[in-house]
Design a protein around this motif. Sequence first.
Motif, PDB file in Angstrom:
ATOM      1  N   HIS A  27      38.549  36.485  42.247  1.00 27.17           N
ATOM      2  CA  HIS A  27      37.683  35.367  42.656  1.00 27.17           C
ATOM      3  C   HIS A  27      36.421  35.322  41.799  1.00 27.17           C
ATOM      4  O   HIS A  27      35.985  34.245  41.367  1.00 27.17           O
ATOM      5  N   LEU A  28      35.813  36.495  41.557  1.00 25.61           N
ATOM      6  CA  LEU A  28      34.598  36.529  40.755  1.00 25.61           C
ATOM      7  C   LEU A  28      34.877  36.102  39.316  1.00 25.61           C
ATOM      8  O   LEU A  28      34.060  35.415  38.692  1.00 25.61           O
ATOM      9  N   LEU A  29      36.022  36.510  38.769  1.00 24.04           N
ATOM     10  CA  LEU A  29      36.410  36.039  37.439  1.00 24.04           C
ATOM     11  C   LEU A  29      36.631  34.530  37.442  1.00 24.04           C
ATOM     12  O   LEU A  29      36.283  33.828  36.496  1.00 24.04           O
ATOM     13  N   LEU A 127      25.171  32.846  37.948  1.00 19.82           N
ATOM     14  CA  LEU A 127      25.843  33.923  38.666  1.00 19.82           C
ATOM     15  C   LEU A 127      27.188  34.265  38.035  1.00 19.82           C
ATOM     16  O   LEU A 127      27.580  35.441  38.002  1.00 19.82           O
ATOM     17  N   ALA A 128      27.905  33.262  37.549  1.00 19.90           N
ATOM     18  CA  ALA A 128      29.200  33.524  36.924  1.00 19.90           C
ATOM     19  C   ALA A 128      29.036  34.452  35.721  1.00 19.90           C
ATOM     20  O   ALA A 128      29.873  35.326  35.467  1.00 19.90           O
ATOM     21  N   ILE A 129      27.935  34.289  34.975  1.00 24.09           N
ATOM     22  CA  ILE A 129      27.660  35.175  33.833  1.00 24.09           C
ATOM     23  C   ILE A 129      27.381  36.594  34.331  1.00 24.09           C
ATOM     24  O   ILE A 129      27.870  37.584  33.768  1.00 24.09           O
ATOM     25  N   LEU A 134      29.185  42.235  35.235  1.00 28.48           N
ATOM     26  CA  LEU A 134      29.431  43.261  36.239  1.00 28.48           C
ATOM     27  C   LEU A 134      30.885  43.727  36.206  1.00 28.48           C
ATOM     28  O   LEU A 134      31.174  44.933  36.298  1.00 28.48           O
ATOM     29  N   ILE A 135      31.806  42.787  36.084  1.00 30.18           N
ATOM     30  CA  ILE A 135      33.227  43.147  36.023  1.00 30.18           C
ATOM     31  C   ILE A 135      33.517  43.958  34.768  1.00 30.18           C
ATOM     32  O   ILE A 135      34.277  44.942  34.803  1.00 30.18           O
ATOM     33  N   VAL A 187      31.844  53.912  42.385  1.00 27.68           N
ATOM     34  CA  VAL A 187      30.815  52.876  42.213  1.00 27.68           C
ATOM     35  C   VAL A 187      31.425  51.518  41.903  1.00 27.68           C
ATOM     36  O   VAL A 187      30.996  50.486  42.461  1.00 27.68           O
ATOM     37  N   SER A 188      32.430  51.480  41.049  1.00 24.34           N
ATOM     38  CA  SER A 188      32.998  50.180  40.651  1.00 24.34           C
ATOM     39  C   SER A 188      33.519  49.372  41.835  1.00 24.34           C
ATOM     40  O   SER A 188      33.204  48.182  41.964  1.00 24.34           O
TER      41      SER A 188
END
Length: 425
Positions: A27-29, A127-129, A134-135, A187-188
């Motif tokens: 979803h985040l991607l 936020l997408a950046i 983060l990913i 952590v990931s």
Amino acid sequence: MTVAANPVPRTPWRLWRSPYLWLATIHLLGDAVVVLTSGLLVLGTVLVALLAWPLGYVGIPLSVGANRFVYRVAGWERARARITRGQVIPPLIPPLPTGSRPADARLAVSDRGMWQQFLYYLLLLPLAIVWLVLILAAWSVPPVLIALPLYYNRFAASQAQLGPFVIDSPKSAAMVAIAAAVFLLVVSPLLMRLASALDAELARRLLGRSESGALAERVTELVTSRQQVVDSVEAERRRIERDLHDGAQQRLVSLAMTLGRAKNRLGSKEPAVRALIEEAHSEAMQAIVEIRDLTRGLHPPVLTDRGLDAALSAVAVRSPVPIHVRIGIHRRPSLTIESIAYFVVTEALANVAKHAEAAHAEVTVRRVGDVLRIEVRDDGRGGADPSKGTGLRGLTDRVAGVDGWLTVDSPPGGGTTLTAEVPCG
């Protein structure tokens, strides 16, 4: 209904077994894809509509179309949230068309829901950046560092700097690999859970109604449906009254008249037959009286035709206790409210006649703003207790059905005052 769900487990050892960890990452991607497609379309559409607003013949249809487009695209985003993380977001309600194109355009431009969803896509752009970085840090860098001992000896330089770590030996490379493994395992997943929670909160606040708004809308729906039920019950009462008055009662009147003619024609002949006809005639007349009382109890025709003043005056005339009626209604309420007020008074007066041993009673009905206030007083023996009488409890329930209230003040030996207020706006 779940408004903001986060099914990703909290503990790291459960995170790895949960499919929602990977769905959250997907979803985040996907936020980056959304920003580059529907997000840019939403931002561009709204901006073009605003720039064209001064040109009425172009701005009006563009404004309405942009509003509808934003709501549709936001619906796709809510569906994506429901699929990937089980988040159910109550949709915002678009403005209803008024039939006037300029008015619809003004509503479209001033619609708070559209601007909420516009802000979501605007904030999703940076936020997408952040999510992409983060990913990358969570899932790409640690595996590379875990394998560092395998290729450390191939470095051209004698040492390398990696943040706070200085890698200048196979031992230090192994320590970095261990730290990267711990980071990857613990952590990931937690970073993905935190990012998913923040993304879900943003969607909840900007793509859907607030919890208080959803509850308020639900309460409004329940109040409306309850009012519809009350109105339908009152309409059914009136229908039954009409059917009894125009059907069964008329047939009984015709039957009584026929029996009366038969009795007159028979004269003094056949005394036994005449006695049977007289008995049948008497029963028919009694049935007519009972049906009239029944229809009057269901919904008296005079209430519909002439209102509470005439209906309650007729009740007072029939009462065995002298009753003084005062009506102050400058504007008639709905038939449902009139019916409730009528039955509150008739039930109260029936209790006065049966139990109060009163010499006199007063009925006051007046309208104050959007409230109909009903008051029934008597000078009887008092002591009425709503908790012990099904009649008073039934009146309380009936008044409460339209958001009204009813109280009974009945000290022993001091008479009884029944007061009810029902909204009639």
